[in-house]
Design an enzyme around this catalytic site. Structure first.
Site, short mmCIF file in Angstrom:
data_model
loop_
_atom_site.label_atom_id
_atom_site.label_comp_id
_atom_site.label_asym_id
_atom_site.label_seq_id
_atom_site.Cartn_x
_atom_site.Cartn_y
_atom_site.Cartn_z
N HIS A 21 17.08 5.93 -5.19
CA HIS A 21 17.16 6.94 -4.12
C HIS A 21 18.58 7.48 -4.00
O HIS A 21 18.81 8.70 -4.02
CB HIS A 21 16.70 6.32 -2.79
CG HIS A 21 16.76 7.26 -1.63
ND1 HIS A 21 15.64 7.88 -1.12
CD2 HIS A 21 17.80 7.69 -0.86
CE1 HIS A 21 16.00 8.65 -0.10
NE2 HIS A 21 17.31 8.54 0.09
N GLU A 22 19.56 6.59 -3.86
CA GLU A 22 20.95 7.03 -3.73
C GLU A 22 21.45 7.67 -5.03
O GLU A 22 22.25 8.61 -5.01
CB GLU A 22 21.84 5.85 -3.34
CG GLU A 22 21.49 5.21 -2.01
CD GLU A 22 21.55 6.18 -0.84
OE1 GLU A 22 22.32 7.16 -0.92
OE2 GLU A 22 20.82 5.98 0.15
N GLY A 50 40.81 15.46 23.24
CA GLY A 50 42.13 15.35 23.84
C GLY A 50 42.33 16.15 25.11
O GLY A 50 43.47 16.47 25.47
N HIS A 107 20.50 11.33 -4.99
CA HIS A 107 21.46 12.14 -4.23
C HIS A 107 22.69 12.45 -5.09
O HIS A 107 23.17 13.60 -5.13
CB HIS A 107 21.90 11.40 -2.96
CG HIS A 107 20.87 11.34 -1.89
ND1 HIS A 107 20.23 12.45 -1.38
CD2 HIS A 107 20.36 10.27 -1.20
CE1 HIS A 107 19.38 12.08 -0.44
NE2 HIS A 107 19.43 10.76 -0.31
N GLY A 109 36.33 13.61 23.19
CA GLY A 109 37.29 12.98 22.30
C GLY A 109 38.29 13.90 21.66
O GLY A 109 39.06 13.47 20.79
#
Length: 740
Positions: free
Chosen positions: A563-564, A349, A567, A347
């Site tokens: 949980h998030e 090019g 983070h 990808g």
């Protein structure tokens, strides 16, 4: 009392004739056919008592008189029948029946099998017992019903056919079997409408016998049965006369020959039409496949359409300059490069650069894909390589582009299981730089698996120039985004923010993201593409499609929110961490939530502090679950975080020399016994212990941050449960408010 029993054994009949039955009398016995051995048996019926003689008449036809007598007597003894007069009477009656049956002497085991015009049918016996109830029967009448007289059968068969005793096959029986279970050949013949076959046998002799029968019929009157025979004879003679006609036979023979020739010509024409090209060369398409010349006028891609890979573009611009003005370099003693190898991730090019070369150079351009050289037939791959370079030499100066060259240029093997596996690459090596020079032919190769290529292919003289086409940097992403945004209607777009948020995206990823944003805008009914559409498309490319609503389980949503939030808290209060961009508990793809980051600037190298900060951030989710819900409530949602953290720690110890215990060295993964580079047990133990220590220290740092900012963590989780998605400004406002 009166009873009737009908039994049967195989016999022959011709047409639909019948005749008056023969009658035989057998005292106190019942005679019938059976597939078993001959035997006499007693009936235990309360209403009548009788002695049954069960005989296999097919067996009797092949036995002598002495053998038949022994068989009947033995069956009588086995069944306790001691009346000698009865046994003799039965034997006499059976013996009297055999001559009429021996006239034919043809016995077959399978009914409905055809022999010429003769078909098998059952020989019927009707046995009627007479006598008073409760007493021994006084007598029995046996009615034998053959379907045709043996005298008429004899002339229609040769002596060899009449003497056969066991089951056999003739042309007619085989034909009947083929009609029931036709083979592929038979079906083809029927489809082609073959001419009818002649009947086997002595046709003149048969016709003469039947003519006599017809002559006799004119002199005497006959009953219905004889009339049927005569009708059959007339039809048989008419068919025989038509088949015996020489004119008819020759005509059918000529028609059949002509039909066969026409079918062959049609099939041959269809076959050749598939493999004949416009210039009349047969099998050319088999040899070259899709290795076709591309018309440069049809390619509208130039170097202006290629963004984000300036170094690779500059190298190929020099190649184009070589092709346009070769004398400019030959005057100084320089030579055109033999080949240019484009290497890079998918990808980035590489194929787009090759198309730009075709559009800029204005010289013949040949394109082939590596897998096209692989064929089932041995030698076809090498032949295709020869044909490709032969066509290119005729159009020099020109360019040959081989996409996915690792399929054809992989390392050669010494395996005895594939003795011809190296033919294609050997031919490619010879064509690129062999005994015969290819002046003016430049080979462009593209691959994302350079390590798989044979070293002989990579040396100077074959691929003189190797161009690395890497993922675009910040500037390259801005150029690519700007190029693709000109092709859609859009609002004011913050290119800097968008380019920073797409770190690691290839050119193909960026094109796909902008296309997804345009589709989303069309679905929403917007007239232009906005920044919101682009961010949604970016999240879709990164994390997968967004689900319609969050999970109906509130407990699962609460765990996901904390949980998030873990983070986000660790990332916000860790110095070297990436800045937060967005936190969401909306499920995307396989994950139930996601925390996104946007780097402040492009990173060309990563420090140890940055790596440890990344690990701490990844550990924040599991640490939050343990602190809030307890060790028994930790979930499997941290599997991806732990996998990434383990990968970073492993690279730090084994590849980057960031462990004081292991030291400044690189340690490759063990390849197993017998490879010469197996790690010792002490080294393996030291590496594992150091990886475990780094992960444990990171986990403890994450828990320490969460313990210190418990109030902020709770506020952020509650906001996620309420709003589902928070951006960087929202997160900063919530955390600042919680601190006051």
């Amino acid at each position: 009392m009166f009873s009737t029993t009908t039994h049967s054994v195989p016999y022959l009949y011709l047409g639909n004739f019948s005749r008056k039955p023969h009658y035989y009398s057998v005292n106190r016995t019942k005679l019938h056919g059976s597939a078993g051995a001959a035997r006499l048996s007693k009936s235990t019926s309360t209403s009548s008592r009788s002695h049954d003689l069960v005989l296999d008449l097919r067996n009797l036809l092949s036995r002598s008189s002495a053998s038949i007598q022994g068989m009947v007597e033995r069956a009588a003894r086995l069944n306790g029948i001691l009346d000698r007069r009865l046994v003799d009477d039965v034997l006499a009656k059976v013996t009297s029946m055999l001559p009429s049956m021996r006239d034919v002497r043809v016995t077959l085991e399978e009914s409905a099998t055809q022999i010429g015009r003769v078909q098998l049918q059952n020989y019927q016996f009707e046995v009627s017992l007479t006598g008073a109830a409760g007493s021994v029967p006084t007598g029995a009448n046996v009615k034998v019903i053959p379907t045709i007289t043996p005298g008429l059968l004899r002339p229609l068969f040769s002596q060899q056919q009449l003497n056969q005793i066991r089951g056999f096959k003739t042309d007619r029986s085989i034909e009947a079997e083929q009609k029931r279970n036709p083979t592929m050949t038979s079906r083809l013949k029927n489809a082609l409408a073959n001419s009818p076959q002649r009947l086997d046998g002595d046709t003149p002799l048969q016709a003469e016998k039947l003519r006599r029968l017809l002559a006799k019929s004119e002199e005497h009157g006959f009953n219905k049965a004889e009339s049927l025979k005569i009708a059959f004879a007339e039809g048989y003679l008419a068919a025989a006369n038509s088949e015996d006609s020489p004119k008819s036979g020759k005509t059918m023979k000529y028609l059949k020959t002509l039909q066969t020739i026409v079918v062959i010509v049609v099939f041959l024409g269809i076959f050749l039409s598939f493999f004949t090209t416009s210039n009349g060369s047969v099998f050319r398409s088999i040899q070259l496949g899709n290795q076709v010349e591309v018309d440069p006028e049809e390619i509208n891609v130039t170097f202006e359409d290629v963004k984000g890979c300036d170094e690779a573009k500059q190298e190929l611009k020099e190649v184009v300059e070589f092709l346009k003005s070769p004398e400019k370099f030959s005057n100084l003693g320089g030579k055109l490069p033999k080949g240019v190898l484009l290497v890079g991730p998918p990808g980035t090019g590489k194929t787009l650069l090759a198309r730009a070369v075709a559009g800029e150079a204005k010289v013949p351009f040949f394109h082939a894909a590596g897998p096209e050289f692989d064929e089932v037939l041995v030698g076809q791959g090498a032949r295709r390589v020869r044909d490709l370079f032969k066509a290119a030499k005729a159009r020099a100066p020109c360019v040959i582009f081989i996409d996915e060259i690792d399929s054809v240029g992989a390392k050669r093997t010494n395996s005895v299981l594939h003795p011809y596996a190296n033919q294609t690459i050997n031919q490619l090596l010879s064509e690129m730089d062999g005994f015969h020079q290819n002046a003016g032919v430049i080979v462009l190769g593209a691959t994302n698996r350079r390590d798989d290529l044979d070293q002989a292919l990579l040396r100077p003289g074959r691929f003189d120039v190797e161009v690395m086409v890497s993922t675009p940097d910040f500037t390259g992403r801005k150029e690519i985004l700007s190029l693709y945004l000109t092709k859609i209607l859009h609002d004011e777009i913050d290119l800097d923010m968008l380019a920073r948020g797409t770190s690691g995206f290839t050119g193909a990823d960026l094109e796909n993201m902008i296309n997804q944003a345009a589709l989303r805008a069309a679905i929403d009914g917007a007239e232009t593409v906005s920044m919101k559409h682009l961010e949604t498309a970016r999240d879709k490319v990164l994390m997968g499609p967004e689900r319609k609503a969050r999970l109906p389980d509130e407990e699962a949503n609460t765990i996901t929110a904390y949980h998030e939030g873990g983070h986000a808290i660790v990332a916000f209060y860790t110095k070297e961490s990436h800045p937060l961009h967005k936190v969401t508990i909306m499920p995307r793809g396989p994950s139930l939530g996601h925390t996104a980051y946007i780097p402040e600037k492009e990173r060309y190298h990563v420090t140890k502090a940055q790596l440890l900060a990344m690990m701490d951030t990844m550990m924040g989710g599991r640490a939050a679950e343990e602190l809030v819900f307890g060790t028994d409530k930790i979930t499997s949602g941290a599997s991806s975080d732990l996998k990434q953290a383990t990968s970073i720690a492993t690279h730090m110890v084994r590849d980057w020399g960031m462990s004081d215990k292991v030291g400044l060295r690189t340690i490759e993964a063990s390849k197993g016994l017998g490879t010469g580079d197996t790690l010792g047990p002490n080294t393996i133990e030291a590496v594992d212990a150091e990886i475990k220590r780094i992960l444990s220290d990171s986990y403890e740092r994450a828990k320490a941050i969460l313990r210190k900012h418990t109030r902020e963590h709770k506020a952020l989780a509650e906001a996620l449960l309420k709003y589902e998605t928070l951006d960087a400004d929202d997160i900063k406002a919530i955390l600042n408010e919680s601190q006051t």
